[in-house]
Design a protein around this motif. Sequence first.
Motif, PDB file in Angstrom:
ATOM      1  N   SER A   1       0.831  -1.205   0.000  1.00 43.06           N
ATOM      2  CA  SER A   1       0.000   0.000   0.000  1.00 43.06           C
ATOM      3  C   SER A   1       0.863   1.252   0.000  1.00 43.06           C
ATOM      4  CB  SER A   1      -0.916   0.003   1.229  1.00 43.06           C
ATOM      5  OG  SER A   1      -1.817  -1.079   1.181  1.00 43.06           O
ATOM      6  N   GLN A   2       0.384   2.286  -0.707  1.00 46.24           N
ATOM      7  CA  GLN A   2       1.127   3.537  -0.823  1.00 46.24           C
ATOM      8  C   GLN A   2       0.454   4.686  -0.080  1.00 46.24           C
ATOM      9  OE1 GLN A   2       4.166   3.622  -2.513  1.00 46.24           O
ATOM     10  NE2 GLN A   2       3.845   1.407  -2.603  1.00 46.24           N
ATOM     11  N   ASP A   3      -0.660   4.421   0.608  1.00 46.37           N
ATOM     12  CA  ASP A   3      -1.428   5.494   1.242  1.00 46.37           C
ATOM     13  C   ASP A   3      -1.341   5.478   2.763  1.00 46.37           C
ATOM     14  OD1 ASP A   3      -2.824   3.197   1.714  1.00 46.37           O
ATOM     15  OD2 ASP A   3      -4.741   3.915   0.949  1.00 46.37           O
ATOM     16  N   GLY A   4      -0.428   4.672   3.312  1.00 49.61           N
ATOM     17  CA  GLY A   4      -0.284   4.606   4.764  1.00 49.61           C
ATOM     18  C   GLY A   4      -1.187   3.600   5.446  1.00 49.61           C
TER      19      GLY A   4
ATOM     20  N   ILE B   1       0.425  -9.276   7.314  1.00 48.75           N
ATOM     21  CA  ILE B   1       1.344  -9.891   6.356  1.00 48.75           C
ATOM     22  C   ILE B   1       1.585  -8.920   5.213  1.00 48.75           C
ATOM     23  CG2 ILE B   1       1.668 -11.753   4.682  1.00 48.75           C
ATOM     24  CD1 ILE B   1      -0.103 -13.508   6.417  1.00 48.75           C
ATOM     25  N   SER B   2       2.833  -8.633   4.924  1.00 51.08           N
ATOM     26  CA  SER B   2       3.178  -7.844   3.745  1.00 51.08           C
ATOM     27  C   SER B   2       3.655  -8.788   2.649  1.00 51.08           C
ATOM     28  CB  SER B   2       4.286  -6.832   4.082  1.00 51.08           C
ATOM     29  OG  SER B   2       4.694  -6.150   2.910  1.00 51.08           O
TER      30      SER B   2
ATOM     31  N   ASP C   1       3.066  -5.332  -5.253  1.00 57.71           N
ATOM     32  CA  ASP C   1       1.695  -5.341  -5.740  1.00 57.71           C
ATOM     33  C   ASP C   1       1.461  -6.629  -6.517  1.00 57.71           C
ATOM     34  OD1 ASP C   1      -0.849  -4.766  -6.500  1.00 57.71           O
ATOM     35  OD2 ASP C   1      -0.323  -3.197  -7.932  1.00 57.71           O
ATOM     36  N   HIS C   2       1.221  -7.712  -5.779  1.00 52.35           N
ATOM     37  CA  HIS C   2       1.098  -9.033  -6.387  1.00 52.35           C
ATOM     38  C   HIS C   2      -0.342  -9.447  -6.651  1.00 52.35           C
ATOM     39  CE1 HIS C   2       5.347  -9.568  -5.833  1.00 52.35           C
ATOM     40  NE2 HIS C   2       5.255  -9.404  -4.531  1.00 52.35           N
TER      41      HIS C   2
ATOM     42  N   PRO D   1     -10.998  -4.936   1.271  1.00 52.62           N
ATOM     43  CA  PRO D   1     -10.780  -3.844   2.229  1.00 52.62           C
ATOM     44  C   PRO D   1     -11.907  -2.821   2.260  1.00 52.62           C
ATOM     45  CG  PRO D   1      -9.386  -3.555   0.295  1.00 52.62           C
ATOM     46  CD  PRO D   1     -10.006  -4.904   0.171  1.00 52.62           C
ATOM     47  N   ASP D   2     -12.744  -2.772   1.208  1.00 55.51           N
ATOM     48  CA  ASP D   2     -13.818  -1.767   1.167  1.00 55.51           C
ATOM     49  C   ASP D   2     -15.140  -2.377   1.638  1.00 55.51           C
ATOM     50  OD1 ASP D   2     -13.906  -3.437  -1.047  1.00 55.51           O
ATOM     51  OD2 ASP D   2     -14.709  -1.903  -2.399  1.00 55.51           O
TER      52      ASP D   2
END
Length: 314
Positions: free
Chosen positions: A14-17, A35-36, A40-41, A64-65
């Motif tokens: 994720s790039q948004d924190g 888990i990371s 972007d897989h 997530p939404d």
Amino acid sequence: MFERIEIIIADNASQDGSDQLARELTSTWSNSLFISTGGDHGFCVGVNRAAAAARGEYLHIINPDTWLEPDCIEQLYQSVKTAKVGAAGPFILNYDDDSPQSQCPVGFDIFGDFVLPRKNEDWRKPFCAVGFFFIRRELFFQIGQLDEVHFMYGEEMDLSWRIWIVGESMIGVPEAKIHHRGAVGVNPDGGVTMAENRTSGRKRFLANRNRLLIISKNAQHILLLMLPPCAALILLEALVTLVMTRSWSLIRETQLAAMSDCWRLRAHIFKQRCRIKAIRQRGDFWLLRFFRFGFGRSNEVKDILRRGFPKITR
């Protein structure tokens, strides 16, 4: 029941924190894990990594939404146990209210798209679940997890087909309610509601290619006849998109690329067909009970008529 639930969050760089927020939240929750995936897989890789780390008897796969009503998981669990089936799907409502968004599809059409139930049609015995699977963990691994080649889109149809193939069953549970924003990755504007009709070239490529992959991998013989209509529908979509956008490069990168990439993946398709053949308990003639006359993408057409042709980002 909360103390019996394990919460696993898989993050695809994720790039948004939100990854940091998830780390902080899971550090304070019991039975939780962050888990990371390291990049972007795609959704399928994230789910498979989380499932491998899970210890429970069942998995509930969500986006997530979404947010779940308090008894959603309990309703799914009790229903699966009572019906003695391997998987279940919830009733999907819009994010900010109780208005229906989708029920479990009851079948598939000639193009290989799933068909939603008609008004007042019982969907407790569906063909597949839309997105938010509740599935026995052992069964999830028995049928091969999510196909990571898919990246995202269509994974629920692929998984459902294999559930029936191995002789298992699934149910729809109207009492289990989950709220879903929908299309947030390609249509982020509007907050909790969808403000406009928008998609992306990447989404159209993956959705079209994956539909071809699903049929090619799972159909035994007669259902392979869905491939020509599916390909024809993709070409029709390309023609309409060309007329509306006048962008040949967009068509080449989405619809045409979807078909050529499916051909490129023919070795993967053959390998998956061999694996599915080894576990197959039900053939195409049995699965024909889920065939429906109709057009599974009719809701997309209605949405275009209501909101206009979607804006397509590259």
